[in-house]
Design an enzyme around this catalytic site. Structure first.
Site, mmCIF file in Angstrom:
data_model
loop_
_atom_site.group_PDB
_atom_site.id
_atom_site.type_symbol
_atom_site.label_atom_id
_atom_site.label_comp_id
_atom_site.label_asym_id
_atom_site.label_seq_id
_atom_site.Cartn_x
_atom_site.Cartn_y
_atom_site.Cartn_z
ATOM 1 N N ASP A 1 111.373 90.353 74.022
ATOM 2 C CA ASP A 1 110.904 90.107 72.654
ATOM 3 C C ASP A 1 111.901 90.569 71.586
ATOM 4 O O ASP A 1 111.543 91.334 70.665
ATOM 5 C CB ASP A 1 109.566 90.842 72.409
ATOM 6 N N GLU B 1 102.530 81.997 70.039
ATOM 7 C CA GLU B 1 102.829 83.393 69.676
ATOM 8 C C GLU B 1 104.296 83.498 69.267
ATOM 9 O O GLU B 1 105.027 82.513 69.290
ATOM 10 C CB GLU B 1 102.536 84.343 70.853
HETATM 11 O O1 FUB Z 1 105.845 91.395 75.414
HETATM 12 C C1 FUB Z 1 104.456 91.223 75.319
HETATM 13 C C2 FUB Z 1 104.131 89.875 74.776
HETATM 14 O O2 FUB Z 1 104.713 88.870 75.605
HETATM 15 C C3 FUB Z 1 104.715 89.572 73.420
HETATM 16 O O3 FUB Z 1 104.044 90.205 72.370
HETATM 17 C C4 FUB Z 1 104.641 88.108 73.424
HETATM 18 O O4 FUB Z 1 105.340 87.470 72.411
HETATM 19 C C5 FUB Z 1 105.181 87.799 74.809
HETATM 20 O O5 FUB Z 1 106.585 87.799 74.841
#
Ligand code: FUB
Length: 327
Positions: free
Chosen positions: A19, A226
């Site tokens: 991320d 997301e």
């Molecule tokens: O790393 C945890 C979660 O997985 C992140 O918040 C999302 O964007 C995905 O990458």
């Protein structure tokens, strides 16, 4: 770390990272990643396998330079309101201060956004005692515009709980819209001058197709899932994000930081692992995509590694699609 950080190779290999949010601060690229832990977890749609506890901040003096790990910058045990799952963070600079924005589950199991501050881009960061009032869900990303206004973007489906906030309150068993209804959009809020709170209620961002129709929830090749990121190029705002279930990073362009944004296409085709998450930054004359995959761990979803590669625009401002494994 003394080994040069080569494009499309893991930035660091001594810890798992994911991320990445990249920014240029003090003439270097600083990378704010999640810190994946080397433990065995059951994978599920709730994201319980992403059980991270702290943040390490990385920096690069430029392409091919060694990547520096500045050590632990913030740990969940030092955040009074947070219980677990320190997911994707971002950082911003204003008021001679660096701010780290991060999601975590509070003591009721609800994802909230926190903020911590430091005099150095590498931390350590001192957290505010409470989460940002009115915040929810995951994946904060901050754009500080040329006029000094700072906008925070956030939101994620499934484990990120965005479906549960459609009424403005947390409804535990709420489901997302049906396939033909408009998809849920990421949220955006203006940050207050002191960068510690929202100025007004978060707004839902509209992502539309070329004809102006909102992308639908069933349009999994294009709809928001997301990992929002907003950057500015030639005076226009580029919102990029993960499509989740179809594992792509795609983007849309708008004329205002709060949207609407018109869908354009794919920036990054699927990587090894379920999640994909990125950021885009200009350093000197070049633009870079920071992203992650699960190649370092041989495919474990919760043990990822951050990489970078150059990103190229066409004359009309569209972004060339990147195949992360193309030779
Ligand atoms: O790393 C945890 C979660 O997985 C992140 O918040 C999302 O964007 C995905 O990458």
């Amino acid at each position: 770390m003394t080994k040069p950080a080569e494009p499309r190779e893991p930035l660091v290999t001594h810890i798992y990272t994911a991320d990445p949010s990249a920014h240029v601060f003090e003439d270097k690229i600083y990378i704010y990643p999640s810190h994946d832990l080397d433990h065995e977890m059951d994978s599920n749609d709730n994201g319980d396998q992403y059980d991270m506890e702290d943040y390490h901040i990385l920096s690069l003096e430029g392409e091919g330079a060694p990547c520096v790990d500045h050590g632990e910058a913030l740990h969940v045990k030092d955040v009074p309101w947070a219980k677990q799952q320190m997911w994707a963070p971002d950082a911003a600079y204003k008021n001679n201060t660096y701010y780290l924005y991060f999601p975590a589950r509070d003591h009721d199991g609800i994802f909230r956004l926190g903020v911590a501050s430091s005099s150095s881009p590498a931390g350590p960061f001192k957290p505010e005692p409470a989460y940002i009032p009115g915040s929810f869900s995951i994946d904060p990303a901050v754009l500080t515009d040329d006029d000094g206004k700072a906008y925070i973007y956030f939101g994620g489906l499934w484990g990120g709980q965005l479906e549960k906030w459609q009424t403005g309150a947390f409804i535990e068993d709420a489901e997302g819209p049906s396939g033909t209804e408009p998809a849920l959009g990421p949220r955006v809020a203006l940050l207050s001058e002191d960068m510690l709170s929202f100025e007004g209620e978060p707004q839902e961002i509209s992502i539309v197709d070329a004809e102006g129709h909102p992308l639908t929830a069933g349009d999994e090749e294009r709809r928001y899932f997301e990992g929002p990121w907003v950057h500015k190029y030639n005076g226009r705002y580029y919102l990029s994000y993960s499509t989740g279930t179809t594992h792509k990073i795609v983007y849309a362009i708008g004329d205002h930081p709060m949207g609407p944004f018109v869908y354009q296409g794919t920036i990054l085709t699927p990587v090894v692992g379920w999640t994909t998450h990125h950021s885009i930054v200009q350093f000197k004359e070049k633009w870079y995509l920071f992203y992650h995959d699960s190649s370092l761990s041989g495919g474990a979803d919760n043990k990822r590694c951050v990489k970078y590669t150059e990103l190229t625009y066409d004359e009309d401002g569209t972004i060339q699609t990147i195949d992360p494994y193309a030779k």
